[in-house]
Motif scaffolding. Sequence first.
Motif, PDB file in Angstrom:
ATOM      1  N   ILE A  29      40.386 -20.963  -5.401  1.00 44.03           N
ATOM      2  CA  ILE A  29      39.744 -22.220  -4.970  1.00 44.03           C
ATOM      3  C   ILE A  29      39.860 -23.217  -6.109  1.00 44.03           C
ATOM      4  CG2 ILE A  29      37.671 -23.329  -4.063  1.00 44.03           C
ATOM      5  CD1 ILE A  29      36.577 -20.513  -3.461  1.00 44.03           C
ATOM      6  N   THR A  67      34.657 -26.763  -6.497  1.00 43.67           N
ATOM      7  CA  THR A  67      34.404 -25.623  -7.399  1.00 43.67           C
ATOM      8  C   THR A  67      33.143 -25.867  -8.229  1.00 43.67           C
ATOM      9  OG1 THR A  67      35.881 -26.543  -9.084  1.00 43.67           O
ATOM     10  CG2 THR A  67      36.822 -24.910  -7.568  1.00 43.67           C
ATOM     11  N   ASP A  81      27.673 -25.405  -6.380  1.00 40.22           N
ATOM     12  CA  ASP A  81      27.149 -24.038  -6.448  1.00 40.22           C
ATOM     13  C   ASP A  81      26.911 -23.439  -5.061  1.00 40.22           C
ATOM     14  OD1 ASP A  81      26.126 -21.853  -8.185  1.00 40.22           O
ATOM     15  OD2 ASP A  81      24.251 -22.265  -7.124  1.00 40.22           O
ATOM     16  N   MET A  98      30.308 -22.531  -3.379  1.00 37.34           N
ATOM     17  CA  MET A  98      30.967 -21.381  -3.997  1.00 37.34           C
ATOM     18  C   MET A  98      30.235 -20.068  -3.686  1.00 37.34           C
ATOM     19  SD  MET A  98      33.663 -22.664  -5.249  1.00 37.34           S
ATOM     20  CE  MET A  98      34.389 -21.593  -6.504  1.00 37.34           C
ATOM     21  N   SER A 119      31.859 -16.845  -1.661  1.00 31.05           N
ATOM     22  CA  SER A 119      31.848 -15.463  -2.160  1.00 31.05           C
ATOM     23  C   SER A 119      31.212 -14.524  -1.136  1.00 31.05           C
ATOM     24  CB  SER A 119      31.100 -15.381  -3.496  1.00 31.05           C
ATOM     25  OG  SER A 119      29.708 -15.531  -3.304  1.00 31.05           O
ATOM     26  N   SER A 166      37.567 -18.863  -8.617  1.00 29.51           N
ATOM     27  CA  SER A 166      37.555 -20.314  -8.806  1.00 29.51           C
ATOM     28  C   SER A 166      38.478 -20.612  -9.978  1.00 29.51           C
ATOM     29  CB  SER A 166      36.144 -20.820  -9.096  1.00 29.51           C
ATOM     30  OG  SER A 166      35.748 -20.436 -10.384  1.00 29.51           O
ATOM     31  N   LEU A 223      34.516 -14.694  -8.367  1.00 25.36           N
ATOM     32  CA  LEU A 223      33.212 -14.857  -7.713  1.00 25.36           C
ATOM     33  C   LEU A 223      32.647 -13.499  -7.327  1.00 25.36           C
ATOM     34  CD1 LEU A 223      33.677 -17.949  -5.378  1.00 25.36           C
ATOM     35  CD2 LEU A 223      33.321 -17.854  -7.831  1.00 25.36           C
TER      36      LEU A 223
END
Length: 457
Positions: A392, A397, A400, A403, A407, A417, A451
């Motif tokens: 990614i 990225t 939070d 992401m 995950s 990431s 991640l």
Amino acid sequence: MTRVNAVFDIGKTNKKFFLFDDEYNEVYRDYVNLPLTVDEDGFETENLETLRTWIKETFDAILEDERFDIKTLNFSSYGASLVHLDYKGKPLTPLYNYTKDLPQEIIEDFYKEHGDALTIGAETASPPSGMLNSGMQLYWLKKTKPGLFSQIKYSLHLPQYLSYLFTGIPVSEYTSIGCHTNLWNYDEEDYHKWVHDENIDKILPPIVPTSASINTTYKDKKIKIGVGIHDSSSALLPYILSKKKPFLLLSTGTWSIALNPFNSESLSKEDIAENCLNYLRIDGKRVKASRFFMGNEYRLQVEKLCEYYKKEYGYHREVKFDQDIYLGLIEKPAVYFKFEGISLQRLPQKTELQQFDTFEEAYHQLMIELMELQIDTINKAIGNSKIKKIFIDGGFTDNDVFMKLMSHHFSNFKVLSTHSPLGSALGAAMVISDKQITSQFLKENYRMKKLVPLLFN
């Protein structure tokens, strides 16, 4: 003096200028947000003259800087944008914004004249998307402004126009032709029949490889100047050059684009109906992709959240993933956001924010709803490929919540990431360089971070 490779990386929002040394380390950066202008219909668009002035002034200033010895110059920029040059090499029109609506009658006339939308879409690997299919802009100009159209000597995609500013040589190249333009027949490896039938191929300059360069003298300095590259293809290039095992790259920004360089099947009409497309790699091979207008939608909705909850724009950047909020929201799944830039049947008539006590709660719900679309686009791009790794990159990225959700939903994959603000700029530097890169390149230069799937208490 340090030998350097210069790159202009022109996004819709940020305009960046980079210098890389011979090891592809960033040694200098400049970036700016330029004011927009409007076209003849009052539609907001890039100010071509302001952009040209900034590029020339920036480059001329760095040429005078005694710390750097510039060897190469290349350009990466967003696609679906054409500069129409007259016989004196001057732009004839504004740089029309690809979000501008194409008149419905023009679209209907086109398909009446040239064939079924999904058939042409499958042949050109371009879902019907109005101005985002840059070939349709040429058709629109020809039909609605024939006098102006007759004055066009060449139409250049934006990356090639930026190169032209320095070389005076008009060219076309594969990554710009191949990005959802409706121009290229992927199976025939030529412009589509409609392009020839409309004589539009006559104003498209000769095609050269993306790795082509022009040795020229600029302000008494010998420089190798590239022909430009489409930003999505450019962002993909460092991964392709350093990784041989199948992977998917999720490039996030204004568009969220899932790119699969390991799926070269022809697209079906069903693929086109589901907004899948192909890009061309610099070697002319296909990349299967699926996309949605995530960053644009995200910005529109966050502006509404800030207004509703009386927060400064920018507050959202500090919001961290909150397990309790997330688990509470998914207990009773529902749709609350009316998306503005994405047309979907499942959406409510208006956004319902009174359901949420806090900005954070509403923000998590927004990310949950965007993630549903993101999962769908990734799965479409993967198709039947044996992919176990997802990279990614891009603006999200730093998000939070996004992401953590990635995950969670892709816990069966190795999800990494890659933190490089250089993505498309670096590809543009690499494409005209002779230097090979190793399989360790991403690890050493992209601050890769694996991640960890979420474990809920």
